[in-house]
Scaffold this motif. Structure first.
Motif, PDB file in Angstrom:
ATOM      1  N   GLN A 174       9.859 -85.254   3.411  1.00  0.00           N
ATOM      2  CA  GLN A 174       9.303 -85.867   2.400  1.00  0.00           C
ATOM      3  C   GLN A 174      10.289 -86.923   2.096  1.00  0.00           C
ATOM      4  N   PHE A 175      11.601 -86.619   1.889  1.00  0.00           N
ATOM      5  CA  PHE A 175      12.380 -87.806   1.164  1.00  0.00           C
ATOM      6  C   PHE A 175      12.671 -88.812   2.445  1.00  0.00           C
ATOM      7  N   VAL A 176      12.682 -88.521   3.436  1.00  0.00           N
ATOM      8  CA  VAL A 176      12.780 -89.616   4.585  1.00  0.00           C
ATOM      9  C   VAL A 176      11.516 -90.390   4.955  1.00  0.00           C
ATOM     10  N   GLU A 177      10.396 -89.723   5.104  1.00  0.00           N
ATOM     11  CA  GLU A 177       9.096 -90.345   5.725  1.00  0.00           C
ATOM     12  C   GLU A 177       8.510 -91.106   4.292  1.00  0.00           C
ATOM     13  N   SER A 178       8.410 -90.546   3.132  1.00  0.00           N
ATOM     14  CA  SER A 178       7.595 -91.393   2.177  1.00  0.00           C
ATOM     15  C   SER A 178       8.011 -90.885   0.850  1.00  0.00           C
ATOM     16  N   ILE A 179       7.667 -91.723   0.035  1.00  0.00           N
ATOM     17  CA  ILE A 179       7.846 -91.524  -1.579  1.00  0.00           C
ATOM     18  C   ILE A 179       6.562 -91.422  -2.220  1.00  0.00           C
ATOM     19  N   ASP A 180       6.304 -90.552  -2.715  1.00  0.00           N
ATOM     20  CA  ASP A 180       4.685 -90.520  -3.316  1.00  0.00           C
ATOM     21  C   ASP A 180       4.734 -89.988  -4.568  1.00  0.00           C
ATOM     22  N   GLY A 181       5.918 -89.894  -5.268  1.00  0.00           N
ATOM     23  CA  GLY A 181       5.547 -89.474  -6.600  1.00  0.00           C
ATOM     24  C   GLY A 181       7.281 -89.644  -7.491  1.00  0.00           C
ATOM     25  N   LEU A 182       7.168 -89.498  -8.599  1.00  0.00           N
ATOM     26  CA  LEU A 182       8.272 -89.556  -9.401  1.00  0.00           C
ATOM     27  C   LEU A 182       9.637 -88.607  -9.056  1.00  0.00           C
ATOM     28  N   THR A 183       8.937 -87.293  -8.566  1.00  0.00           N
ATOM     29  CA  THR A 183      10.051 -86.311  -8.075  1.00  0.00           C
ATOM     30  C   THR A 183      10.691 -86.853  -6.821  1.00  0.00           C
ATOM     31  N   SER A 184       9.975 -87.371  -5.747  1.00  0.00           N
ATOM     32  CA  SER A 184      10.425 -87.762  -4.680  1.00  0.00           C
ATOM     33  C   SER A 184      11.450 -89.093  -4.797  1.00  0.00           C
ATOM     34  N   ALA A 185      10.819 -90.038  -5.737  1.00  0.00           N
ATOM     35  CA  ALA A 185      11.393 -91.214  -5.967  1.00  0.00           C
ATOM     36  C   ALA A 185      12.776 -91.043  -6.529  1.00  0.00           C
ATOM     37  N   SER A 186      12.941 -89.683  -7.477  1.00  0.00           N
ATOM     38  CA  SER A 186      14.334 -89.349  -7.980  1.00  0.00           C
ATOM     39  C   SER A 186      15.400 -89.023  -6.987  1.00  0.00           C
ATOM     40  N   TYR A 187      14.746 -88.232  -6.322  1.00  0.00           N
ATOM     41  CA  TYR A 187      15.630 -87.883  -5.017  1.00  0.00           C
ATOM     42  C   TYR A 187      16.137 -88.738  -4.043  1.00  0.00           C
ATOM     43  N   ALA A 188      14.897 -89.868  -3.849  1.00  0.00           N
ATOM     44  CA  ALA A 188      15.475 -91.018  -3.086  1.00  0.00           C
ATOM     45  C   ALA A 188      16.566 -91.802  -3.577  1.00  0.00           C
ATOM     46  N   ILE A 189      16.708 -92.252  -5.082  1.00  0.00           N
ATOM     47  CA  ILE A 189      17.444 -92.879  -5.602  1.00  0.00           C
ATOM     48  C   ILE A 189      18.892 -92.203  -5.925  1.00  0.00           C
ATOM     49  N   PHE A 190      18.803 -90.977  -5.854  1.00  0.00           N
ATOM     50  CA  PHE A 190      20.047 -90.178  -6.159  1.00  0.00           C
ATOM     51  C   PHE A 190      21.296 -90.545  -5.310  1.00  0.00           C
ATOM     52  N   PRO A 191      21.262 -90.928  -4.154  1.00  0.00           N
ATOM     53  CA  PRO A 191      22.653 -91.435  -3.445  1.00  0.00           C
ATOM     54  C   PRO A 191      22.955 -92.910  -4.182  1.00  0.00           C
ATOM     55  N   PHE A 192      22.010 -93.504  -4.562  1.00  0.00           N
ATOM     56  CA  PHE A 192      22.300 -94.870  -5.134  1.00  0.00           C
ATOM     57  C   PHE A 192      23.005 -94.659  -6.699  1.00  0.00           C
ATOM     58  N   LEU A 193      22.395 -93.746  -7.373  1.00  0.00           N
ATOM     59  CA  LEU A 193      22.940 -93.433  -8.354  1.00  0.00           C
ATOM     60  C   LEU A 193      24.377 -92.721  -8.459  1.00  0.00           C
ATOM     61  N   VAL A 194      24.728 -92.251  -7.531  1.00  0.00           N
ATOM     62  CA  VAL A 194      26.242 -91.735  -7.169  1.00  0.00           C
ATOM     63  C   VAL A 194      26.878 -92.973  -6.992  1.00  0.00           C
ATOM     64  N   VAL A 195      26.594 -93.830  -6.159  1.00  0.00           N
ATOM     65  CA  VAL A 195      27.328 -95.150  -5.693  1.00  0.00           C
ATOM     66  C   VAL A 195      27.531 -96.018  -7.078  1.00  0.00           C
ATOM     67  N   VAL A 196      26.547 -95.960  -7.761  1.00  0.00           N
ATOM     68  CA  VAL A 196      26.534 -96.786  -9.111  1.00  0.00           C
ATOM     69  C   VAL A 196      27.473 -96.364 -10.149  1.00  0.00           C
ATOM     70  N   CYS A 197      27.712 -95.206 -10.170  1.00  0.00           N
ATOM     71  CA  CYS A 197      28.732 -94.227 -10.902  1.00  0.00           C
ATOM     72  C   CYS A 197      30.162 -95.088 -10.746  1.00  0.00           C
ATOM     73  N   ILE A 198      30.460 -95.592  -9.589  1.00  0.00           N
ATOM     74  CA  ILE A 198      31.677 -96.330  -9.399  1.00  0.00           C
ATOM     75  C   ILE A 198      32.029 -97.546 -10.209  1.00  0.00           C
ATOM     76  N   ALA A 199      30.906 -98.259 -10.629  1.00  0.00           N
ATOM     77  CA  ALA A 199      30.888 -99.307 -11.332  1.00  0.00           C
ATOM     78  C   ALA A 199      31.336 -99.219 -12.832  1.00  0.00           C
ATOM     79  N   ILE A 200      31.456 -97.971 -13.155  1.00  0.00           N
ATOM     80  CA  ILE A 200      31.569 -97.689 -14.513  1.00  0.00           C
ATOM     81  C   ILE A 200      33.312 -97.498 -14.895  1.00  0.00           C
ATOM     82  N   PHE A 201      33.853 -97.415 -13.659  1.00  0.00           N
ATOM     83  CA  PHE A 201      35.662 -96.938 -13.788  1.00  0.00           C
ATOM     84  C   PHE A 201      36.169 -98.150 -13.476  1.00  0.00           C
ATOM     85  N   PRO A 202      37.271 -98.370 -14.091  1.00  0.00           N
ATOM     86  CA  PRO A 202      38.250 -99.357 -13.669  1.00  0.00           C
ATOM     87  C   PRO A 202      39.178 -99.239 -12.675  1.00  0.00           C
TER      88      PRO A 202
END
Length: 391
Positions: free
Chosen positions: A131-159
């Motif tokens: 489901q994660f790779v093939e399609s995003i059909d709801g809020l839950t799958s979307a949250s899992y899809a953007i999770f890797p981006f959230l991890v990367v974004v965390c870098i931006a808050i540290f000097p």
């Protein structure tokens, strides 16, 4: 180098001519960072780690309800277990870092924080990978899809420096590649590769933000902590460094020496030759002291013509030898051509009655005053022989 200076000019919003080689080196690596910058950066990183652990715990636990509503019981129960363990680990990280204040502690906390999130990602993706790779059909799958981006974004808050950012990204992308390699053979890998490429673009922006924060912090610390005349630490920043170094020495049972130096007959220079001549003498004396100190030593302008030197991993006897070499090399010349002399007191953390860094400074000050009242231009070492070392 001109291209790098232009890039730093864009990052800092300042004048490219004012960016020194030392500033560039400080943005690339932490090796040349001042004691105060190391301290401030460690506190900022640790405080933001604690903030992110709270946010992470809330999101992990709130996601359990979404999983229950979106996945079969077997899948949602496994995801709930992963989320619960991750939340507990983040709670443990927050508790452990409450009393931490060194850059090494900050590095460890940063690594653990990213490791917790990356392990969680590695655990949940095999369960929902199709489901994660093939399609995003709801809020839950979307949250899992953007999770890797959230991890990367965390870098931006540290000097972070360029080197630290690069190593953090290596950790993240190595984990992402490992996760992609675990994809079932029947799943089309192209969407996953697209996500990886998108992560690379996002990581560049986050790295830019992280290094920009460090550049801004470096400028602020330099302006607030350095005495403009002598280019030494100011008293306020020096007191903070003394406090940190004293607690580190106590915790590690290491040596720590403090030297209190007062330039002799400085008032006469101001009275006879003017304050500009006095300022020149102070600047030259400070430059001479710096040349004779190690990179790990700290020089503080305590006030007027008084200086305090902090020598980590050195006892009073070792500091006495270093000061003898310093006096041999001299502190510059007075306007009348005579050598600049100083009265110097030395103590260390092993001295009787030393319970705080203020005790160290007071003892060194007393030894300096002893020299002042017995002819000046000499050195007195506390608790060693309590006698002056001949000039």
């Amino acid at each position: 180098m001109s291209a790098l200076r232009y890039l730093l000019n864009v990052i800092t919003g300042g004048s490219g001519e004012k960016i020194s080689h030392q500033r560039i080196a400080g943005l690339i690596s932490a090796r040349l960072h001042s004691h105060l910058l190391v301290r401030r950066r460690a506190l900022v990183i640790l405080s933001r780690i604690r903030l992110m652990t709270i946010v992470g715990m809330v999101l992990f636990l709130a996601g359990i309800l979404m999983d229950v509503a979106s996945f079969p019981p077997e899948t949602s129960s496994s995801l709930a277990l992963f989320r619960g363990i991750s939340a507990l680990l983040l709670l443990g990280l927050m508790v452990v870092t409450r009393q931490k204040d060194t850059l090494r502690d900050a590095y460890v906390a940063l690594g653990i924080f990213f490791a917790i999130n990356l392990v969680f990602q590695g655990l949940y993706q095999p369960l929902i990978l199709p489901q994660f790779v093939e399609s995003i059909d709801g809020l839950t799958s979307a949250s899992y899809a953007i999770f890797p981006f959230l991890v990367v974004v965390c870098i931006a808050i540290f000097p972070l420096t360029f080197k630290e950012t690069f190593l953090t990204l290596i950790l993240i992308f190595t984990s992402e590649l490992l996760i992609l390699s675990l994809m079932p053979s029947q799943v089309n890998p192209m969407p996953g590769l697209g996500i990886l490429l998108s992560l690379m673009g996002a990581s560049m922006l986050c790295a830019f933000s992280s290094i920009s924060q460090l550049s801004y912090m470096l400028s602020l610390v330099e302006q607030a902590s350095v005495d403009s005349l002598t280019n030494c630490y100011s008293r306020n920043s020096g007191e903070e460094i003394l406090d940190v170094q004293f607690r580190i020495a106590q915790r590690q049972k290491a040596d720590l020496a403090v030297v209190f130096l007062d330039i002799d007959n400085f008032k006469i220079i101001n009275d006879q030759f003017g304050h500009e001549a006095g300022d020149r003498i102070l600047a030259e004396a400070a430059a001479s002291m710096k040349r004779n100190l190690r990179d790990s030593d700290v020089l503080i302008r305590w006030g007027g013509e008084e200086f305090v030197m902090l020598l980590p991993n050195t006892n009073a006897a070792g500091a006495g030898k270093a000061i003898r070499r310093m006096r041999t090399n001299g502190f510059g010349l007075r306007p009348d051509g005579q050598p600049v002399t100083a009265s110097i007191g030395i103590t260390d953390i092993r001295s009787v009655g030393t319970k705080s860094w203020t005790d160290l400074v007071d003892q060194a000050d007393e030894e300096m005053y002893r020299v002042k009242t017995h002819g000046k231009n000499n050195v007195s070492v506390v608790r060693i022989a309590n006698t002056s070392i001949a000039s």
